[in-house]
Design a protein around this motif. Structure first.
Motif, short mmCIF file in Angstrom:
data_model
loop_
_atom_site.label_atom_id
_atom_site.label_comp_id
_atom_site.label_asym_id
_atom_site.label_seq_id
_atom_site.Cartn_x
_atom_site.Cartn_y
_atom_site.Cartn_z
N LEU A 275 11.03 -15.12 1.27
CA LEU A 275 12.38 -15.46 1.69
C LEU A 275 13.41 -15.01 0.65
CD1 LEU A 275 11.88 -19.09 3.09
CD2 LEU A 275 12.07 -16.94 4.38
N ILE A 276 12.99 -14.97 -0.62
CA ILE A 276 13.90 -14.55 -1.68
C ILE A 276 14.08 -13.03 -1.67
CG2 ILE A 276 14.12 -14.33 -4.19
CD1 ILE A 276 13.08 -17.08 -4.49
N PHE A 277 13.00 -12.31 -1.40
CA PHE A 277 13.04 -10.86 -1.56
C PHE A 277 13.44 -10.11 -0.29
CE2 PHE A 277 9.82 -12.41 -4.64
CZ PHE A 277 10.51 -12.06 -5.79
N ASP A 278 13.31 -10.73 0.87
CA ASP A 278 13.68 -10.06 2.12
C ASP A 278 15.17 -9.70 2.09
OD1 ASP A 278 11.15 -10.26 3.03
OD2 ASP A 278 11.53 -11.78 4.55
N GLU A 279 15.46 -8.46 2.36
CA GLU A 279 16.83 -7.96 2.49
C GLU A 279 17.65 -8.10 1.20
OE1 GLU A 279 18.69 -9.74 5.84
OE2 GLU A 279 17.08 -9.23 7.21
N ALA A 280 16.99 -8.31 0.08
CA ALA A 280 17.71 -8.40 -1.19
C ALA A 280 18.23 -7.03 -1.59
CB ALA A 280 16.81 -8.96 -2.28
N SER A 281 19.46 -6.98 -2.07
CA SER A 281 20.03 -5.71 -2.49
C SER A 281 19.39 -5.27 -3.80
CB SER A 281 21.55 -5.86 -2.70
OG SER A 281 21.80 -6.72 -3.79
N LYS A 282 19.62 -4.00 -4.18
CA LYS A 282 19.06 -3.49 -5.43
C LYS A 282 19.61 -4.28 -6.63
CE LYS A 282 18.29 0.71 -8.15
NZ LYS A 282 18.51 0.01 -9.43
N VAL A 283 20.89 -4.66 -6.56
CA VAL A 283 21.49 -5.43 -7.64
C VAL A 283 20.76 -6.75 -7.83
CG1 VAL A 283 23.58 -6.64 -8.39
CG2 VAL A 283 23.76 -4.37 -7.36
N LEU A 284 20.45 -7.41 -6.70
CA LEU A 284 19.76 -8.70 -6.79
C LEU A 284 18.32 -8.54 -7.27
CD1 LEU A 284 21.16 -10.52 -3.66
CD2 LEU A 284 21.35 -11.29 -6.02
N LEU A 285 17.64 -7.51 -6.79
CA LEU A 285 16.27 -7.27 -7.24
C LEU A 285 16.23 -6.99 -8.74
CD1 LEU A 285 14.74 -5.09 -4.36
CD2 LEU A 285 14.18 -7.44 -4.95
N ASP A 286 17.20 -6.21 -9.22
CA ASP A 286 17.28 -5.94 -10.66
C ASP A 286 17.51 -7.24 -11.44
OD1 ASP A 286 16.90 -3.28 -10.18
OD2 ASP A 286 19.01 -2.71 -10.38
N PRO A 313 8.05 -7.67 -4.74
CA PRO A 313 8.29 -6.29 -5.20
C PRO A 313 7.40 -5.94 -6.39
CG PRO A 313 10.37 -7.42 -4.84
CD PRO A 313 9.30 -8.45 -4.71
N PRO A 314 6.93 -4.68 -6.48
CA PRO A 314 6.04 -4.28 -7.57
C PRO A 314 6.61 -4.57 -8.96
CG PRO A 314 6.13 -2.57 -5.89
CD PRO A 314 7.14 -3.59 -5.51
N SER A 315 7.93 -4.42 -9.11
CA SER A 315 8.55 -4.65 -10.42
C SER A 315 8.41 -6.10 -10.86
CB SER A 315 10.03 -4.27 -10.37
OG SER A 315 10.72 -5.01 -9.39
N LYS A 340 -6.17 -3.83 2.09
CA LYS A 340 -6.57 -2.79 1.14
C LYS A 340 -5.55 -2.66 0.02
CE LYS A 340 -8.09 2.02 0.86
NZ LYS A 340 -8.38 3.27 1.61
N GLN A 341 -4.26 -2.69 0.39
CA GLN A 341 -3.20 -2.61 -0.62
C GLN A 341 -3.22 -3.83 -1.53
OE1 GLN A 341 0.16 -2.00 2.10
NE2 GLN A 341 0.45 0.04 1.23
N ALA A 342 -3.45 -5.01 -0.93
CA ALA A 342 -3.48 -6.24 -1.73
C ALA A 342 -4.61 -6.19 -2.75
CB ALA A 342 -3.65 -7.45 -0.81
N ALA A 343 -5.78 -5.67 -2.35
CA ALA A 343 -6.94 -5.60 -3.24
C ALA A 343 -6.65 -4.73 -4.45
CB ALA A 343 -8.15 -5.07 -2.48
N GLU A 344 -5.80 -3.72 -4.26
CA GLU A 344 -5.49 -2.80 -5.36
C GLU A 344 -4.59 -3.44 -6.42
OE1 GLU A 344 -3.86 0.50 -3.28
OE2 GLU A 344 -5.82 1.28 -2.63
N ASN A 345 -4.05 -4.61 -6.15
CA ASN A 345 -3.19 -5.30 -7.10
C ASN A 345 -3.97 -6.15 -8.10
OD1 ASN A 345 -0.25 -4.80 -6.45
ND2 ASN A 345 -0.98 -5.41 -4.43
N TYR A 346 -5.29 -6.15 -7.97
CA TYR A 346 -6.12 -6.99 -8.84
C TYR A 346 -7.01 -6.12 -9.72
CZ TYR A 346 -4.44 -10.69 -5.87
OH TYR A 346 -3.61 -11.56 -5.20
N PRO A 347 -7.45 -6.66 -10.87
CA PRO A 347 -8.31 -5.88 -11.77
C PRO A 347 -9.57 -5.41 -11.06
CG PRO A 347 -7.55 -7.88 -12.85
CD PRO A 347 -7.15 -8.00 -11.42
N GLU A 348 -10.04 -4.21 -11.40
CA GLU A 348 -11.27 -3.69 -10.82
C GLU A 348 -12.47 -4.53 -11.30
OE1 GLU A 348 -11.66 0.41 -11.69
OE2 GLU A 348 -9.90 1.01 -10.54
N THR A 349 -13.45 -4.66 -10.43
CA THR A 349 -14.63 -5.46 -10.76
C THR A 349 -15.88 -4.79 -10.24
OG1 THR A 349 -15.75 -7.58 -10.38
CG2 THR A 349 -14.20 -6.86 -8.69
#
Length: 442
Positions: A275-286, A313-315, A340-349
């Protein structure tokens, strides 16, 4: 009994505790997973562990069940069996020191307010859904009020200034700040009225909530768990998201810098983080990224809770140390791609095929990676989450009222204050100008 210097999350397949050093909790965290997989229970258990260690907690309760922290639990069935299998746990049902907060006058709890000035032009423009041109006019209004010592406390102050800059004060404003489009100010006014219809007048105003009151310790040494009840705001996500951004910004701006602490001063849980990140502008994300990066030096940890880590967001995701991943469900090809994308956010095992295991986890199970003593992410571990000591259910209306009546903050914040501000000052200014004009005519 677990060591209070450790943030115990659960047990590995061998039944041994999985934990992270409490002093690293200001490196933030993530709790993710599909609906019904146990995210809220994990949040509840983490809040208890922090409180037991003397760390204050702030949590936004969107679904209403986190309030169960205020009552002792009654473990039965499979929950009782899980507790019995963790002999090292020393589990004892108990209630926790809870302070209930509310953004509206219709709910029991400590009234949580902020002034329009505290929100600032960027966040106010976001909650109003303004474009860049309209947001620029809001920035001019804030600048004019700063230059002329006109306090913007509530929405009637903002409306009065908005009307003044296009009517009686039009010449003054154009000379100092340039022309302002009446079409744009009309749009802004309509947006403010829409916000008022959503109950925003209850929130904007005095007395402003002091963030120091989120960092209280109970008489028994446990951290107070402040729970913001926002179940009525599910259909008003902008109100909730903008408030959370304002709270983070206020904490970042006011909390003093700290050296390395044995434990955080405050931990914030943000449920439904998308809810915080949806439609957030670049200024707000920064702005969010900057706050998350630097607020840990203030001794404050932030834990995001959402259905999929890709909602963050990745940042920001890259700043989160501890990660607790509950099950994800694959009903469509889009779901499988997201997993598959979610799994790539975790350390390899080498022990798990993360992508497959994410769909096989049961309720109350999770894949967990923490930070070791050097602050390095640990390999993923399949964990059974420790059940909470408090109630895994909602509080009754009577219990909510009882908690509110015991509050030490209700008298401080639940009285309406209406100090002289922009509305009154400009009204007097206009009246004086009209009187002078009338005298000249006579």
């Amino acid at each position: 009994m677990p060591d209070s210097s450790q943030l115990v999350i659960g047990a590995d397949p061998a039944g041994q505790p999985i934990a992270q050093a409490m002093r690293l909790a200001n490196r933030h965290g993530l709790v993710a997973g599909a609906t019904g997989t146990g995210k809220t229970v994990t949040l509840q258990r983490l809040a208890e562990t922090f409180s037991d260690a003397g760390v204050a907690v702030f949590a936004a309760d969107i679904k209403g069940d986190l309030c169960g922290l205020g009552a002792a639990g009654n473990p039965q069935g499979k929950v009782a069996e899980r507790i019995a299998g963790m002999s090292w746990l020393g589990h004892k049902p108990q209630a926790y020191p809870v302070e209930l907060l509310t953004l509206t006058a219709s709910k029991p709890g400590v009234r949580l307010r902020a002034t329009v000035s505290e929100f600032g032009p960027v966040l106010l423009s976001k909650i109003l859904g303004l474009n860049d041109t309209q947001g620029g006019i809001v920035a001019i209004i804030f600048k004019y009020c700063d230059d002329n010592k006109l306090p913007l406390l509530d929405l009637k102050d903002f409306i009065k200034v908005l009307q003044y800059v296009t009517q009686e004060g039009k010449t003054e404003i154009e000379k100092a700040y340039g022309k302002i489009s009446t079409t744009s100010t009309g749009t802004i006014l309509r947006k403010v009225i829409e916000l008022q219809q959503q109950g925003a007048d209850d929130f904007f105003g005095e007395r402003s909530f002091e963030v120091d009151d989120l960092m209280r310790i109970a008489d028994d040494g446990r951290g107070v768990i402040s729970i913001l009840r926002v179940t009525e705001l599910q259909d008003r996500p902008k109100m909730f998201s903008t408030f959370m951004l304002q709270l983070l910004a206020e904490l970042y701006a006011t909390a003093p810098e700290e050296s390395d602490l044995d434990k955080p001063k405050l931990v914030i849980f943000i449920d439904e983080a998308h809810l915080i990140f949806d439609e957030a502008s670049k200024v707000l994300l920064d702005q969010i990224e900057t706050v998350i990066k630097l607020i840990r030096s203030k001794g404050i940890g932030v834990f995001f809770c959402t259905q999929n880590p890709m909602d963050v967001p990745p940042s920001v995701l890259g700043q989160l140390g501890m990660k607790v991943q509950h099950a994800l469900r694959a009903f469509t090809a889009v779901d499988r791609k997201a997993i598959k994308q979610a799994a790539e956010n975790y350390p390899e095992t080498e022990f798990y095929k993360t992508e497959d295991l994410l769909t096989q986890l049961g309720i109350g199970e999770a894949l967990v990676t923490t930070l070791n003593e050097k602050g390095i992410p640990t390999p993923l571990v399949h964990v059974m989450i420790v059940p909470p000591r408090s109630r895994m259910d909602i509080l009754s209306e009577g219990e909510v009222v009882d908690l509110t009546n015991k509050s030490k903050l209700v008298q401080k914040y639940n009285q309406v204050v209406d100090n002289e501000s922009a509305h009154e000052i400009l009204t007097k200014k206009i009246e004086l100008a009209e009187q002078r004009t009338q005298r000249r005519k006579e």
